[in-house]
Design a protein around this motif. Structure first.
Motif, PDB file in Angstrom:
ATOM      1  N   LYS A  83      -0.116   9.262  -4.142  1.00  0.00           N
ATOM      2  CA  LYS A  83      -1.342  10.061  -4.140  1.00  0.00           C
ATOM      3  C   LYS A  83      -1.261  11.510  -3.560  1.00  0.00           C
ATOM      4  O   LYS A  83      -2.130  12.276  -3.977  1.00  0.00           O
ATOM      5  N   ALA A  85      -6.166  -0.034   0.237  1.00  0.00           N
ATOM      6  CA  ALA A  85      -5.840   1.116  -0.634  1.00  0.00           C
ATOM      7  C   ALA A  85      -6.964   1.782  -1.089  1.00  0.00           C
ATOM      8  O   ALA A  85      -7.027   2.957  -1.665  1.00  0.00           O
ATOM      9  N   SER A  86      -7.935   1.160  -1.580  1.00  0.00           N
ATOM     10  CA  SER A  86      -9.267   1.634  -2.127  1.00  0.00           C
ATOM     11  C   SER A  86      -9.761   2.675  -1.016  1.00  0.00           C
ATOM     12  O   SER A  86     -10.249   3.752  -1.609  1.00  0.00           O
ATOM     13  N   VAL A 129       1.125   3.425  -3.094  1.00  0.00           N
ATOM     14  CA  VAL A 129      -0.136   4.215  -3.298  1.00  0.00           C
ATOM     15  C   VAL A 129      -0.357   5.519  -2.556  1.00  0.00           C
ATOM     16  O   VAL A 129      -0.727   6.380  -3.062  1.00  0.00           O
ATOM     17  N   LEU A 168      -7.512   5.861  -0.949  1.00  0.00           N
ATOM     18  CA  LEU A 168      -7.501   6.630  -2.059  1.00  0.00           C
ATOM     19  C   LEU A 168      -8.802   7.265  -2.092  1.00  0.00           C
ATOM     20  O   LEU A 168      -9.193   8.523  -2.618  1.00  0.00           O
ATOM     21  N   ALA A 217      -1.625   7.358  -8.362  1.00  0.00           N
ATOM     22  CA  ALA A 217      -2.078   6.248  -7.260  1.00  0.00           C
ATOM     23  C   ALA A 217      -2.760   5.464  -7.909  1.00  0.00           C
ATOM     24  O   ALA A 217      -2.837   4.006  -7.310  1.00  0.00           O
ATOM     25  N   THR A 218      -3.766   5.736  -8.796  1.00  0.00           N
ATOM     26  CA  THR A 218      -4.642   4.851  -9.430  1.00  0.00           C
ATOM     27  C   THR A 218      -3.872   3.581  -9.923  1.00  0.00           C
ATOM     28  O   THR A 218      -4.374   2.542  -9.975  1.00  0.00           O
ATOM     29  N   VAL A 266       0.853  -1.273   0.252  1.00  0.00           N
ATOM     30  CA  VAL A 266      -0.064  -0.158   0.069  1.00  0.00           C
ATOM     31  C   VAL A 266       0.744   1.439   0.081  1.00  0.00           C
ATOM     32  O   VAL A 266       0.428   2.215  -0.232  1.00  0.00           O
ATOM     33  N   PHE A 322      -1.063   2.358  -9.222  1.00  0.00           N
ATOM     34  CA  PHE A 322      -0.479   1.485  -8.110  1.00  0.00           C
ATOM     35  C   PHE A 322      -1.705   0.612  -7.370  1.00  0.00           C
ATOM     36  O   PHE A 322      -1.506  -0.361  -7.384  1.00  0.00           O
ATOM     37  N   LEU A 323      -2.728   1.498  -7.281  1.00  0.00           N
ATOM     38  CA  LEU A 323      -4.002   0.650  -6.839  1.00  0.00           C
ATOM     39  C   LEU A 323      -4.544  -0.634  -7.548  1.00  0.00           C
ATOM     40  O   LEU A 323      -4.646  -1.719  -7.031  1.00  0.00           O
TER      41      LEU A 323
END
Lengths: 172, 190
Positions: free
Chosen positions: A93, A121-122, A89, A125, A100-101, A86, A103-104
């Motif tokens: 971000k 991570a969701s 991310v 974000l 970041a998206t 994580v 890496f997510l």
């Protein structure tokens, strides 16, 4: 129970909006269509960055560089009690939402969206903003040079958000 | 910023790959990454389009104006010394757009708000308390329904894509509360 409530939220919002429109007898179909068009435009704006970042992150991952990087970060992650995947991310971000998206989605591909790192991570974000990007865009637009305590306050809020996300996802 | 990060990822990836021999198998994966990106976009056309449609109904019904009025006491608590009515209006538009996740509406109103705040600024190069408060509030994240993330989760086979809504709302509220406490603490001190 909580997941029950969560699955009611979207239908409820939609029901409420449409019901309100029906009671007040206002036009809803045309605004819906033009809203969908706006949505398409948003996706079209994101599409090139998605290709760019999928491409770069794919190279980074399939070469094994990602593993090295994550292993390098893992001492910090274990101190903070965060799954080590994580960290990229969180780091990305602060600067760029699309990075970041990238890496997510990489976590989604390797561990799945319902795994602990994927879920955490969701949540992170969805509860943080691109701190440095917003600061630079908003302040440079009016030529402010001294930003005083903005960055400290923004980082404080961001890290509280991350801390709470970790707490929720890793302890419940 | 992204420029450096992007080239860094590609260059280190290629260097590491050629050192450890992974480069042989990389070509296929590189090409398939673009396919994946477009597959994701196709799903997003559906979900993001649908959601923007719903939100646009809310805008045209005047529900967002109602929400703005509802938020007014809260905003006058955060900006007690703000006399500029126009700035207040832009700030509330920006806050509502952020809460509802209307990204395209939030940046223009945010920039307008900064412009208005700058008009009342005696020292043009130093940020005022109101600017600091506004940006901290903005960066603390206000979005309640993270529709993009729900779309990504659904594309990658999450059992319940919307399961992140509640933890997300809790985390968002906590970070916003932290931002507000910080703002109030600074306002009192200075």
């Amino acid at each position: 129970m909580i997941s029950m409530i969560a699955s009611f939220i979207l239908p409820f919002i939609i029901f409420f909006i449409i019901l309100y429109g029906a009671i007040t007898r206002q036009e809803m179909y045309e605004p819906f269509l033009s809203g969908v068009k706006d949505g398409f435009r948003i996706v079209l704006d994101i599409a090139p960055t998605l290709i760019a970042l999928f491409f770069a992150i794919q190279i980074f991952r399939s070469s094994g560089a990602m593993d090295l990087f994550v292993r390098f970060l893992s001492p910090a992650a274990s101190i903070l009690h965060i799954p080590k995947e994580v960290l990229p991310v969180i780091f990305a971000k602060l600067f760029s939402s699309s990075a970041a998206t990238g890496f997510l989605l990489d976590i989604f591909k390797t561990s799945g969206p319902d795994s602990t790192p994927g879920f955490l991570a969701s949540v992170i974000l969805s509860s943080t903003e691109t701190c440095f990007y917003i600061l630079s865009v908003y302040y440079s637009s009016i030529h402010i040079k001294k930003t005083r305590y903005t960055l400290k306050g923004a980082l404080f809020a961001t890290f509280v958000g991350i801390g709470v996300s970790v707490f929720i996802c890793c302890y419940f | 910023m992204l420029n450096y990060l992007w080239s860094f990822l590609i260059l280190t990836g290629l260097i590491v790959g050629s050192l450890n021999g992974h480069i042989v198998s990389m070509s296929d994966q590189i090409l398939s990454s673009s396919k994946e990106a477009i597959e994701l976009c196709i799903l997003m056309f559906g979900i993001v389009g649908l959601w923007s449609g719903i939100m646009n109904i809310a805008v045209s019904l005047g529900l967002t104006d109602k929400l703005q009025k509802f938020l007014f006491p809260f905003l006058s608590f955060l900006f007690p010394n703000l006399k500029n009515q126009k700035a207040m209006e832009y700030i509330s538009t920006n806050v509502v757009a952020n809460i509802l996740g209307l990204g395209w509406a939030s940046t223009p109103s945010g920039l307008k708000a900064m412009e208005e705040l700058q008009k009342d600024n005696p020292q043009k190069e130093i940020a005022t308390n109101e600017m600091c408060s506004f940006l901290i509030l903005n960066i603390s994240s206000l979005q309640l329904i993270p529709i993009n993330i729900i779309a990504y989760r659904s594309q990658y086979g999450a059992i319940q894509p919307s399961a992140i809504i509640i933890p997300g709302i809790i985390a968002t509220c906590c970070s916003t509360l932290a931002g507000i406490i910080y703002i109030k603490w600074k306002d009192r001190k200075l």
